[in-house]
Design a protein around this motif. Structure first.
Motif, PDB file in Angstrom:
ATOM      1  N   LEU A  44       0.913  -1.285   0.017  1.00 60.51           N
ATOM      2  CA  LEU A  44       0.051  -0.043   0.083  1.00 60.51           C
ATOM      3  C   LEU A  44       0.857   1.204   0.086  1.00 60.51           C
ATOM      4  N   ARG A  46       3.406   1.410  -1.898  1.00 60.39           N
ATOM      5  CA  ARG A  46       3.912   1.718  -3.181  1.00 60.39           C
ATOM      6  C   ARG A  46       2.795   2.123  -4.175  1.00 60.39           C
ATOM      7  N   GLU A  47       1.596   1.491  -4.073  1.00 56.96           N
ATOM      8  CA  GLU A  47       0.234   1.900  -4.708  1.00 56.96           C
ATOM      9  C   GLU A  47      -1.057   1.656  -3.766  1.00 56.96           C
ATOM     10  N   GLU A  48      -1.689   2.951  -3.869  1.00 58.56           N
ATOM     11  CA  GLU A  48      -2.670   2.985  -2.935  1.00 58.56           C
ATOM     12  C   GLU A  48      -4.064   2.104  -3.748  1.00 58.56           C
ATOM     13  N   ARG A 267       3.166  10.603  -8.215  1.00 55.43           N
ATOM     14  CA  ARG A 267       3.639  10.335  -7.170  1.00 55.43           C
ATOM     15  C   ARG A 267       3.996  11.688  -6.241  1.00 55.43           C
ATOM     16  N   GLU A 271       6.576  10.729  -0.880  1.00 58.47           N
ATOM     17  CA  GLU A 271       5.849   9.437  -0.944  1.00 58.47           C
ATOM     18  C   GLU A 271       6.413   8.395  -1.853  1.00 58.47           C
ATOM     19  N   GLU A 272       6.057   7.191  -1.771  1.00 58.27           N
ATOM     20  CA  GLU A 272       6.791   6.215  -2.658  1.00 58.27           C
ATOM     21  C   GLU A 272       5.484   5.759  -3.342  1.00 58.27           C
ATOM     22  N   ARG A 273       4.238   5.801  -2.717  1.00 56.46           N
ATOM     23  CA  ARG A 273       2.946   5.327  -3.525  1.00 56.46           C
ATOM     24  C   ARG A 273       2.720   6.260  -4.786  1.00 56.46           C
ATOM     25  N   THR A 274       2.020   5.740  -5.711  1.00 57.08           N
ATOM     26  CA  THR A 274       1.732   6.352  -6.799  1.00 57.08           C
ATOM     27  C   THR A 274       0.038   6.573  -6.792  1.00 57.08           C
TER      28      THR A 274
END
Length: 450
Positions: A44, A46-48, A267, A271-274
């Motif tokens: 999560l 990395r990507e929501e 991004r 933050e790391e997630r996109t």
């Protein structure tokens, strides 16, 4: 077309994950999964996801731990807790921590699907509200392109052709010609009209501020970032993002923008997630971007990405016959200003002036006269010196009867002037290839002004 809801399943039982994958997949959801708290939090980050289904009991953490982590990092996903009957008190604590709902095992598929749908709807509404808050301070009145000359009719016809598509548009014209007005009109005539129109001037902000404006930032990403902020790409989700003066963007920002346009993912800073974004990009410039690219100041790949369709906007001196209409528009009572009349001689001076600042300069003059001029009719003596200075004698009128070849020569020359001798743009307007355009330039002996 609306993107499918992304559901993330967190459960240590592989059979439960497989069952939920089948059930939710058949219901049209996109499903991802994790078997532990650590795996879930890493994914999560990395990507929501739109909705997270989390079991209250996991081998390395509890569902409450994941909820606390999500609140700390300000994850926008909606959480639904899966719990056994004996864990109702824990589920209530989960609700206090921000969970959307809890579902007891064993669940009924129809009920679970309905709850997930409502949670996804809530998430979408929150996103829309965030977007609207960002947009409200940037809103202007409804656009109205005023004019009846062939040049304006060409622009309006081009708007009607390009508005229904999602292709990127590059609006080219001098400062003050109304490029943002053209962009707003394209948006309002497009299928995205009910969604946000968000604009930003790329030349007005340094790189650090432009980056956070476009992409947003996480709380604590830099000094002064006391809370997370939605970027303009996210604010424009489903609508249109207008990048004014894109030619002023630095090479580093050009790289970041190109990456977003190619991937459709943003991004936030820190933050790391996109985040997936659905945005139509309309850009504007008063520069010859093809020349800027040839001279190394603008990326060719970004130029091709944003210039699928080029809309040239003529300067005011090329559409002098529209000046009386513009004056009446700017002095209309509905605009809140004082009504003014211009004598015939004063209007003639307005039409003779070259207006280097274009429509913006004309509007500024009208507003100044509405405030300072005494009386209802404006005379030549009331105009500023630059409009009353003697003009050079006009060239003798040309014969109205010329050969077809001469008409073509004049029109090719006119298009080249209107596009600043950008051959790629001129060829698109003339509907010919570059090779044909170069041949006509040679055949007619056309030369670029110094």
């Amino acid at each position: 077309m609306r993107e499918p809801t992304r559901v993330f399943v967190v459960d240590d039982d592989p059979e439960v994950r497989a069952l939920l994958g089948r059930v939710l997949g058949k219901a049209g959801f996109v499903v991802a999964e994790a078997g532990s708290g650590a795996e879930a939090m890493a994914a999560l980050a990395r990507e929501e996801a739109d909705v997270v289904l989390v079991d209250i009991r996991l081998p390395d953490a509890s569902g409450l731990d994941i909820l606390r982590w999500a609140r700390e990092v300000e994850l926008a996903s909606e959480f639904i807790v899966l719990t056994g009957h004996a864990d109702v008190e824990t589920a209530v604590e989960a609700m206090r921590l921000g969970a959307y709902d809890f579902v007891a095992k064993p669940w009924r598929n129809a009920e679970l699907i309905e709850i997930i749908g409502k949670a996804a709807e809530k998430k979408a509404l929150r996103r829309e509200n965030s977007a609207l808050r960002e947009v409200m301070t940037r809103r202007d009145g409804l656009p109205q392109i005023v004019g009846q000359t062939p040049e304006v009719r060409d622009v309006l016809a081009m708007i009607d052709r390009v508005a229904p598509s999602d292709s990127p548009v590059l609006i080219y014209g001098e400062s003050g010609t109304g490029k943002e007005l053209v962009a707003r009109t394209i948006h309002l005539k497009s299928p995205r009209a009910g969604r946000p129109f968000v604009s930003v001037n790329c030349g007005a902000l340094p790189d650090t501020l432009l980056e956070t404006e476009l992409f947003g930032h996480r709380r604590g990403a830099f000094s002064g970032a006391v809370q997370s902020r939605v970027g303009l790409f996210e604010a424009a989700h489903g609508g249109t993002l207008f990048l004014d003066e894109i030619g002023e963007m630095s090479p580093a920002m050009q790289v970041r923008l190109l990456r977003v346009l190619d991937s459709g993912e943003v991004r936030r800073v820190g933050e790391e997630r996109t985040f997936h974004v659905d945005v139509r990009v309309i850009a504007a410039t008063n520069k010859d971007l093809a020349r800027e690219a040839a001279e190394g100041r603008f990326r060719w790949d970004l130029f091709y990405r944003v210039s699928t369709i080029i809309v040239p906007v003529p300067p005011l001196r090329r559409r002098r016959e529209d000046i009386p209409l513009l004056v009446r528009h700017f002095t209309a009572p509905a605009r809140g200003g004082r009504a003014l009349r211009f004598s015939a001689e004063a209007m003639e001076r307005l039409m003779q002036y070259d207006w280097p600042g274009n429509i913006r300069e004309l509007r500024n003059l009208i507003e100044r006269l509405q405030i300072l001029h005494e009386g209802d009719e404006v005379q030549v003596s009331d105009l500023p010196p630059e409009l009353t200075a003697p003009r050079a004698a006009p060239e003798p009128a040309e014969s109205p009867l010329v050969t077809l070849q001469e008409m073509e020569r004049r029109y090719v020359e006119r298009v080249l002037r209107a596009t600043g001798w950008n051959k790629a743009q001129a060829a698109r307007v003339l509907a010919v290839d570059i090779k044909t355009l170069n041949k006509k330039i040679r055949d007619y002996g056309l030369t670029r002004p110094a």
